[in-house]
Design a protein around this motif. Structure first.
Motif, PDB file in Angstrom:
ATOM      1  N   VAL A  78      10.555  24.970  -5.803  1.00 48.14           N
ATOM      2  CA  VAL A  78      11.550  24.872  -6.871  1.00 48.14           C
ATOM      3  C   VAL A  78      10.913  25.178  -8.221  1.00 48.14           C
ATOM      4  CG1 VAL A  78      13.124  23.310  -8.110  1.00 48.14           C
ATOM      5  CG2 VAL A  78      13.089  23.342  -5.604  1.00 48.14           C
ATOM      6  N   LYS A  79       9.721  24.669  -8.459  1.00 51.80           N
ATOM      7  CA  LYS A  79       9.021  24.971  -9.708  1.00 51.80           C
ATOM      8  C   LYS A  79       8.802  26.478  -9.845  1.00 51.80           C
ATOM      9  CE  LYS A  79       6.313  20.770 -10.442  1.00 51.80           C
ATOM     10  NZ  LYS A  79       4.952  20.206 -10.461  1.00 51.80           N
ATOM     11  N   GLU A  80       8.405  27.129  -8.762  1.00 56.24           N
ATOM     12  CA  GLU A  80       8.133  28.556  -8.814  1.00 56.24           C
ATOM     13  C   GLU A  80       9.427  29.356  -8.988  1.00 56.24           C
ATOM     14  OE1 GLU A  80       5.703  32.086  -8.740  1.00 56.24           O
ATOM     15  OE2 GLU A  80       5.568  30.033  -9.484  1.00 56.24           O
ATOM     16  N   MET A  81      10.489  28.958  -8.305  1.00 53.77           N
ATOM     17  CA  MET A  81      11.773  29.650  -8.496  1.00 53.77           C
ATOM     18  C   MET A  81      12.211  29.563  -9.954  1.00 53.77           C
ATOM     19  SD  MET A  81      14.131  28.947  -5.152  1.00 53.77           S
ATOM     20  CE  MET A  81      13.587  27.306  -4.676  1.00 53.77           C
ATOM     21  N   ARG A  82      12.033  28.387 -10.532  1.00 53.40           N
ATOM     22  CA  ARG A  82      12.401  28.216 -11.943  1.00 53.40           C
ATOM     23  C   ARG A  82      11.509  29.040 -12.853  1.00 53.40           C
ATOM     24  NH1 ARG A  82      10.949  24.961 -16.003  1.00 53.40           N
ATOM     25  NH2 ARG A  82       9.678  23.549 -14.730  1.00 53.40           N
ATOM     26  N   MET A  95      13.333  29.935 -16.829  1.00 51.52           N
ATOM     27  CA  MET A  95      14.277  28.982 -17.401  1.00 51.52           C
ATOM     28  C   MET A  95      13.635  27.608 -17.530  1.00 51.52           C
ATOM     29  SD  MET A  95      17.754  29.742 -15.289  1.00 51.52           S
ATOM     30  CE  MET A  95      18.324  31.414 -15.006  1.00 51.52           C
ATOM     31  N   THR A  96      14.160  26.842 -18.476  1.00 47.32           N
ATOM     32  CA  THR A  96      13.776  25.437 -18.573  1.00 47.32           C
ATOM     33  C   THR A  96      14.437  24.700 -17.416  1.00 47.32           C
ATOM     34  OG1 THR A  96      15.704  24.821 -19.899  1.00 47.32           O
ATOM     35  CG2 THR A  96      13.731  25.572 -21.109  1.00 47.32           C
ATOM     36  N   GLN A  97      14.053  23.444 -17.222  1.00 46.48           N
ATOM     37  CA  GLN A  97      14.691  22.651 -16.170  1.00 46.48           C
ATOM     38  C   GLN A  97      16.200  22.544 -16.411  1.00 46.48           C
ATOM     39  OE1 GLN A  97      12.314  19.043 -16.310  1.00 46.48           O
ATOM     40  NE2 GLN A  97      11.158  19.689 -14.492  1.00 46.48           N
ATOM     41  N   ALA A  98      16.597  22.312 -17.660  1.00 51.92           N
ATOM     42  CA  ALA A  98      18.023  22.181 -17.988  1.00 51.92           C
ATOM     43  C   ALA A  98      18.767  23.496 -17.749  1.00 51.92           C
ATOM     44  CB  ALA A  98      18.194  21.722 -19.433  1.00 51.92           C
ATOM     45  N   GLU A  99      18.178  24.612 -18.164  1.00 53.64           N
ATOM     46  CA  GLU A  99      18.810  25.922 -17.959  1.00 53.64           C
ATOM     47  C   GLU A  99      18.952  26.232 -16.474  1.00 53.64           C
ATOM     48  OE1 GLU A  99      17.130  28.213 -21.963  1.00 53.64           O
ATOM     49  OE2 GLU A  99      15.959  28.256 -20.109  1.00 53.64           O
ATOM     50  N   PHE A 100      17.894  25.973 -15.716  1.00 55.99           N
ATOM     51  CA  PHE A 100      17.907  26.252 -14.282  1.00 55.99           C
ATOM     52  C   PHE A 100      18.947  25.378 -13.583  1.00 55.99           C
ATOM     53  CE2 PHE A 100      16.026  25.993  -9.939  1.00 55.99           C
ATOM     54  CZ  PHE A 100      16.000  27.347  -9.649  1.00 55.99           C
ATOM     55  N   VAL A 127      23.628  22.205 -10.625  1.00 55.23           N
ATOM     56  CA  VAL A 127      23.153  20.863 -10.298  1.00 55.23           C
ATOM     57  C   VAL A 127      22.748  20.177 -11.606  1.00 55.23           C
ATOM     58  CG1 VAL A 127      22.358  21.548  -7.993  1.00 55.23           C
ATOM     59  CG2 VAL A 127      20.748  21.569  -9.897  1.00 55.23           C
ATOM     60  N   SER A 128      22.466  18.890 -11.538  1.00 58.65           N
ATOM     61  CA  SER A 128      22.076  18.177 -12.753  1.00 58.65           C
ATOM     62  C   SER A 128      20.596  18.409 -13.066  1.00 58.65           C
ATOM     63  CB  SER A 128      22.342  16.672 -12.603  1.00 58.65           C
ATOM     64  OG  SER A 128      21.407  16.093 -11.716  1.00 58.65           O
ATOM     65  N   THR A 129      20.281  18.267 -14.331  1.00 57.92           N
ATOM     66  CA  THR A 129      18.884  18.373 -14.758  1.00 57.92           C
ATOM     67  C   THR A 129      18.056  17.296 -14.077  1.00 57.92           C
ATOM     68  OG1 THR A 129      19.592  19.251 -16.892  1.00 57.92           O
ATOM     69  CG2 THR A 129      17.344  18.391 -16.762  1.00 57.92           C
ATOM     70  N   LYS A 130      18.633  16.117 -13.898  1.00 60.48           N
ATOM     71  CA  LYS A 130      17.934  15.015 -13.236  1.00 60.48           C
ATOM     72  C   LYS A 130      17.490  15.417 -11.834  1.00 60.48           C
ATOM     73  CE  LYS A 130      18.508  10.281 -11.665  1.00 60.48           C
ATOM     74  NZ  LYS A 130      19.410   9.169 -11.461  1.00 60.48           N
ATOM     75  N   VAL A 131      18.344  16.126 -11.099  1.00 58.54           N
ATOM     76  CA  VAL A 131      18.004  16.570  -9.742  1.00 58.54           C
ATOM     77  C   VAL A 131      16.787  17.487  -9.776  1.00 58.54           C
ATOM     78  CG1 VAL A 131      18.793  18.030  -7.825  1.00 58.54           C
ATOM     79  CG2 VAL A 131      20.283  16.260  -8.738  1.00 58.54           C
ATOM     80  N   ILE A 132      16.780  18.447 -10.681  1.00 60.91           N
ATOM     81  CA  ILE A 132      15.649  19.386 -10.782  1.00 60.91           C
ATOM     82  C   ILE A 132      14.378  18.627 -11.155  1.00 60.91           C
ATOM     83  CG2 ILE A 132      14.714  21.402 -11.992  1.00 60.91           C
ATOM     84  CD1 ILE A 132      17.008  22.037 -10.008  1.00 60.91           C
ATOM     85  N   LYS A 133      14.464  17.740 -12.128  1.00 57.75           N
ATOM     86  CA  LYS A 133      13.288  16.961 -12.540  1.00 57.75           C
ATOM     87  C   LYS A 133      12.744  16.133 -11.385  1.00 57.75           C
ATOM     88  CE  LYS A 133      14.277  16.571 -17.453  1.00 57.75           C
ATOM     89  NZ  LYS A 133      14.535  15.680 -18.586  1.00 57.75           N
ATOM     90  N   GLU A 134      13.631  15.491 -10.629  1.00 56.62           N
ATOM     91  CA  GLU A 134      13.188  14.659  -9.514  1.00 56.62           C
ATOM     92  C   GLU A 134      12.540  15.492  -8.408  1.00 56.62           C
ATOM     93  OE1 GLU A 134      16.675  12.429  -8.398  1.00 56.62           O
ATOM     94  OE2 GLU A 134      16.290  10.894  -9.917  1.00 56.62           O
TER      95      GLU A 134
END
Length: 110
Positions: A35-39, A44-49, A55-62
């Motif tokens: 996921v980090k590499e796809m982003r 994109m930032t976590q929020a943009e991605f 999906v929510s930014t929280k999901v990406i961060k987690e």
């Protein structure tokens, strides 16, 4: 202050995508790193991605921190842009296969 993006080297991004696919096929990448590499490839930032993938930014961060427990639907939303979906895979590890992981600066093997 607006964030400016560096000039895109499209060949480098294509290469990173190819390496990501090779690592996924070899079972040499964790969900967290994929996921980090796809982003990163998407630049994109976590929020943009998160917004881009619905999906929510929280999901990406987690997920990126290794603490997430996303649903299959969420994983499919994230992977869809890269032509990826959740599937059954063999659990045999690289160590058992004795295969060297794909070399990539941003991909970390399991």
């Amino acid at each position: 202050m607006a964030r400016t993006k560096k000039t895109v080297d499209k060949e480098e991004l294509r290469q990173r995508r190819a390496v990501l696919y090779e690592a996924i096929e070899a079972g040499a990448v964790t969900l967290q790193h994929a996921v980090k590499e796809m982003r990163a490839i998407s630049r994109m930032t976590q929020a943009e991605f998160a917004t881009h993938r619905g999906v929510s930014t929280k999901v990406i961060k987690e997920i990126e921190s290794g603490k997430g427990n996303p649903t299959i639907q969420t994983l499919n939303r994230i992977g869809q842009f890269f032509g990826l979906e959740v599937a059954f895979v063999r659990t045999e590890t690289l160590r058992e296969k004795k295969i060297a992981p794909a070399s990539a600066g941003a991909i970390s093997p399991q």
